[in-house]
Scaffold this motif. Structure first.
Motif, short mmCIF file in Angstrom:
data_model
loop_
_atom_site.label_atom_id
_atom_site.label_comp_id
_atom_site.label_asym_id
_atom_site.label_seq_id
_atom_site.Cartn_x
_atom_site.Cartn_y
_atom_site.Cartn_z
N VAL A 156 56.46 39.55 46.50
CA VAL A 156 55.50 39.79 47.63
C VAL A 156 54.39 40.55 47.10
CG1 VAL A 156 55.35 40.45 50.00
CG2 VAL A 156 57.31 39.47 49.17
N ALA A 182 51.94 38.16 45.05
CA ALA A 182 51.27 37.30 46.02
C ALA A 182 50.30 38.18 46.74
CB ALA A 182 52.30 36.68 46.82
N GLN A 183 50.62 39.11 47.07
CA GLN A 183 49.51 39.82 47.90
C GLN A 183 48.23 40.22 47.15
OE1 GLN A 183 49.37 40.42 51.64
NE2 GLN A 183 50.47 38.56 51.30
N VAL A 228 48.44 31.79 50.06
CA VAL A 228 49.72 31.71 50.35
C VAL A 228 50.01 30.39 51.48
CG1 VAL A 228 52.05 32.40 51.22
CG2 VAL A 228 50.48 34.03 50.37
N ILE A 244 56.61 29.67 52.30
CA ILE A 244 57.59 30.74 51.64
C ILE A 244 58.83 30.13 51.97
CG2 ILE A 244 58.13 33.00 51.62
CD1 ILE A 244 55.39 33.87 52.57
N ILE A 290 57.20 31.79 46.72
CA ILE A 290 56.09 31.68 47.12
C ILE A 290 55.07 30.96 46.52
CG2 ILE A 290 54.19 33.33 47.92
CD1 ILE A 290 56.12 35.61 47.54
#
Lengths: 91, 91
Positions: A45, A48-49, A61, A64, A87
């Motif tokens: 996570v 991805a962020q 994104v 998920i 993701i």
């Protein structure tokens, strides 16, 4: 152009995976799937962020998924249930 | 009937949160949101998977959001970026 690559999150520092992610997009990938299991889920996570928010590369994104995988323990030989995450990043 | 409850994942054992989740559904909630930040994200995925797969209660994962929150460090007073997840369970 359908061109999807997968990054598996493991023990390395977060920025290694962010860099891998950005490199794939630079090289023409339309989408990248970030996969992780167990404790690495939090790191997935984070990756991805950071890839989406700190480096404004136009990707986002898209989807998920979470799932459960059965992993055989090396020590006991038992099957353990381990959570996993996928993701999907895309433009 | 619109009746949504939120469970925040912290330091307690996984089954505590699964039980909280199942109790909310037993008491008539239509949907439950599981929220977690940082390292607890992995545990949030575990809770969702166990609630949905081991206890076949008819609920399913409807939606997953990931985001970044700014948290002020108690020690240094700096703002840190922390990843967060929201898992929506519903019938």
């Amino acid at each position: 152009m359908q061109n999807t690559n997968t990054i598996f999150i493991g023990q390395k520092p977060v920025m290694n995976y962010v860099l891998a992610c950005l490199t794939l997009f630079q090289n023409g990938s339309d989408s990248v799937i970030i996969k992780a299991r167990g404790r690495a889920i939090s790191k997935a996570v984070d990756v991805a962020q950071i890839a989406v928010k700190r480096f404004a590369t136009g990707m986002d994104v898209k989807k998920i998924n979470i799932d459960t995988e059965q992993v055989k323990s090396n020590e006991t030989g038992n099957l353990n249930n381990v959570s996993s995450i996928e993701i999907y990043l895309g433009k």
